[in-house]
Design an enzyme around this catalytic site. Structure first.
Site, mmCIF file in Angstrom:
data_model
loop_
_atom_site.group_PDB
_atom_site.id
_atom_site.type_symbol
_atom_site.label_atom_id
_atom_site.label_comp_id
_atom_site.label_asym_id
_atom_site.label_seq_id
_atom_site.Cartn_x
_atom_site.Cartn_y
_atom_site.Cartn_z
ATOM 1 N N TYR A 140 -33.708 -66.995 16.698
ATOM 2 C CA TYR A 140 -33.200 -65.642 16.867
ATOM 3 C C TYR A 140 -31.697 -65.749 16.678
ATOM 4 O O TYR A 140 -31.034 -66.479 17.433
ATOM 5 C CB TYR A 140 -33.492 -65.103 18.264
ATOM 6 C CG TYR A 140 -34.827 -64.425 18.411
ATOM 7 C CD1 TYR A 140 -35.234 -63.437 17.508
ATOM 8 C CD2 TYR A 140 -35.680 -64.747 19.465
ATOM 9 C CE1 TYR A 140 -36.462 -62.805 17.651
ATOM 10 C CE2 TYR A 140 -36.909 -64.112 19.616
ATOM 11 C CZ TYR A 140 -37.290 -63.145 18.694
ATOM 12 O OH TYR A 140 -38.486 -62.509 18.837
ATOM 13 N N HIS A 258 -44.291 -58.329 13.950
ATOM 14 C CA HIS A 258 -44.004 -58.759 15.318
ATOM 15 C C HIS A 258 -45.074 -58.243 16.286
ATOM 16 O O HIS A 258 -44.775 -57.782 17.384
ATOM 17 C CB HIS A 258 -42.613 -58.264 15.742
ATOM 18 C CG HIS A 258 -41.882 -59.202 16.663
ATOM 19 N ND1 HIS A 258 -40.845 -59.989 16.251
ATOM 20 C CD2 HIS A 258 -42.044 -59.472 17.995
ATOM 21 C CE1 HIS A 258 -40.391 -60.696 17.282
ATOM 22 N NE2 HIS A 258 -41.110 -60.402 18.350
ATOM 23 N N GLY A 291 -52.590 -59.930 14.084
ATOM 24 C CA GLY A 291 -53.974 -59.538 14.319
ATOM 25 C C GLY A 291 -55.027 -60.526 13.877
ATOM 26 O O GLY A 291 -56.218 -60.204 13.923
HETATM 27 C C1 FNR Z 1 -44.070 -62.548 19.962
HETATM 28 N N1 FNR Z 1 -43.511 -62.770 18.699
HETATM 29 C C2 FNR Z 1 -42.362 -63.504 18.587
HETATM 30 N N2 FNR Z 1 -41.832 -63.755 17.376
HETATM 31 C C3 FNR Z 1 -40.730 -64.518 17.246
HETATM 32 O O1 FNR Z 1 -40.287 -64.743 16.131
HETATM 33 N N3 FNR Z 1 -40.130 -65.056 18.346
HETATM 34 C C4 FNR Z 1 -40.586 -64.852 19.607
HETATM 35 O O2 FNR Z 1 -40.034 -65.360 20.567
HETATM 36 C C5 FNR Z 1 -41.725 -64.020 19.753
HETATM 37 N N4 FNR Z 1 -42.250 -63.748 20.989
HETATM 38 C C6 FNR Z 1 -43.399 -63.044 21.106
HETATM 39 C C7 FNR Z 1 -43.947 -62.840 22.374
HETATM 40 C C8 FNR Z 1 -45.155 -62.162 22.504
HETATM 41 C C9 FNR Z 1 -45.729 -61.968 23.888
HETATM 42 C C10 FNR Z 1 -45.832 -61.700 21.353
HETATM 43 C C11 FNR Z 1 -47.165 -61.013 21.459
HETATM 44 C C12 FNR Z 1 -45.279 -61.896 20.113
HETATM 45 C C13 FNR Z 1 -44.231 -62.330 17.493
HETATM 46 C C14 FNR Z 1 -45.176 -63.412 17.000
HETATM 47 O O3 FNR Z 1 -44.477 -64.490 16.433
HETATM 48 C C15 FNR Z 1 -46.118 -62.906 15.890
HETATM 49 O O4 FNR Z 1 -45.373 -62.256 14.904
HETATM 50 C C16 FNR Z 1 -47.222 -61.974 16.397
HETATM 51 O O5 FNR Z 1 -47.568 -62.249 17.721
HETATM 52 C C17 FNR Z 1 -48.441 -62.099 15.489
HETATM 53 O O6 FNR Z 1 -49.440 -61.233 15.856
HETATM 54 P P1 FNR Z 1 -50.708 -61.659 16.778
HETATM 55 O O7 FNR Z 1 -51.282 -62.937 16.208
HETATM 56 O O8 FNR Z 1 -50.171 -61.851 18.153
HETATM 57 O O9 FNR Z 1 -51.616 -60.505 16.642
#
Ligand code: FNR
Length: 361
Positions: A140, A258, A291
């Site tokens: 990030y 995300h 998903g």
């Molecule tokens: C995330 N995602 C995420 N992405 C990222 O780049 N850094 C992060 O710290 C996080 N943290 C995070 C926390 C939680 C609780 C969720 C649900 C998602 C997004 C993650 O990398 C990803 O893009 C999605 O979660 C993919 O979708 P599915 O597999 O959860 O449906």
């Protein structure tokens, strides 16, 4: 494995059990978003089975950025695994190492990136492997570029092989306070970057510090010039942005929204995959998340143009339900379902997956 509930046969089962086990405020935090829309998009495609093909010699092996992967299935970066398990990311990475799966460690992990890498190494030794599967680091961008760079240098030093920079969550509402004992371990010495805007009512976005600090294409160009690691941009949905990422020298893109957690009304990630592929051209590395809950979902995403897919939330579900064994079992289910879907569609190699496997419903 014996400690796991006996009725766990799918990732959906893990979700059901996790909902009962998680603290309600944690559950609300992890579950919020447009995950439903991402899931529903898979229902608009059907696979076409190809019986009688010989499955002998089949393999899910694939290469990404010059690295060998046992399967095109990776763990997406997900913040704060300690919300659902005391060992947090250390438990997840042990399971991922056992199942030869790449972890993309989040900037916002609840243990340090160095500890995650060391735990992966130790698990590989325990398993008598020559090395753990490739580890990737998700960045990030911090308001101060020097701080971003410090994280990149730490990741390089710790042996992470790919840098994933997530660009889709810089302007976002805040809605969750971490419980005591859970922290952004990588950022421990620094004030936590204000990645999220203040609560509604505390002022608008334009003109705020949040908007002033949000990364732009210029930040990505700067980052590109600073690291020799393969650079992957995560969180692009518009085909013109995918093209721009490619043209400024990013080595790949993760098409993602995300988990629908940032933009109200965002399009399902899957709907953008084919257009992203068309924009990027046939050979540009394009990954996907959003998903994926079954092996057949992974196959559909790959038929629509992804070179690999990542799973996010199922990690937390499995971790909450069964710790290391839960995550390992979840990955085993996903991998087995993916092999099943490949074999049933007459495929023995990942490189043979193509659009002809799908019909629009
Ligand atoms: C995330 N995602 C995420 N992405 C990222 O780049 N850094 C992060 O710290 C996080 N943290 C995070 C926390 C939680 C609780 C969720 C649900 C998602 C997004 C993650 O990398 C990803 O893009 C999605 O979660 C993919 O979708 P599915 O597999 O959860 O449906």
């Amino acid at each position: 494995m014996q400690a796991l509930p006996p009725d766990l046969a799918s990732l959906a089962d893990y979700e059901r059990h996790a909902a009962l086990r998680c603290d309600p405020s944690v559950w609300q935090h992890i579950a919020h978003g447009a995950g439903e829309a991402n899931r529903a998009a898979f229902g608009r495609w059907g696979l076409l089975p190809r019986p009688l093909a010989d499955p002998a010699g089949g393999s899910t092996a694939t290469t990404l950025f010059g690295q060998a992967h046992a399967a095109p299935l990776l763990l997406a970066p997900v913040a704060y695994h300690a919300l659902v398990h005391p060992q947090g990311e250390l438990a997840t990475v042990r399971a991922a190492t056992a199942l030869e799966t790449t972890t993309v460690a989040s900037t916002l992990s609840s243990v340090t990136l160095e500890d995650i890498a060391a735990t992966a190494q130790a698990a590989a030794v325990e398993l008598r492997r020559t090395a753990p599967p490739p580890l990737w680091f998700q960045l990030y961008l911090q308001p101060d570029f020097a701080r971003s760079l410090a994280l990149v240098r730490r990741a390089e030093q710790a042996g992470y092989g790919v840098l994933v920079v997530t660009v889709d969550a810089a302007i976002k509402r805040a809605e969750f306070t971490l419980p005591p004992g859970v922290r952004a371990a990588n950022l421990a010495d620094e004030p936590v970057a204000p990645l999220h805007s203040a609560a509604v009512g505390a002022g608008g976005v334009f003109g705020s510090a949040l908007a002033a600090q949000a990364p732009t294409w210029a930040t990505i160009e700067r980052l590109r010039a600073e690291t020799g690691l393969p650079l992957v941009i995560k969180g692009l949905m518009h085909p013109a942005d995918v093209l721009r990422a490619r043209d400024l020298g990013a080595d790949g893109v993760i098409v993602s929204n995300h988990a629908g957690r940032v933009v109200d009304g965002v399009a399902p990630a899957l709907t953008q995959l084919a257009v992203a592929r068309a924009a990027a051209g046939p050979d540009y590395p394009l990954l996907f998340d959003g998903g994926v809950r079954r092996g057949s979902d992974a196959l559909k995403a790959m038929a629509l143009g992804a070179d690999a897919v990542l799973v996010g939330l199922p990690q937390l579900h499995a971790l909450a339900v069964g710790g290391v064994a839960g995550v390992a079992h979840m990955l085993h289910i996903l991998r087995t379902e993916f092999e099943l879907a490949m074999a049933q569609c007459g495929l023995t190699r990942v490189s043979a997956i193509n659009r002809d496997l799908l019909v629009g419903l």
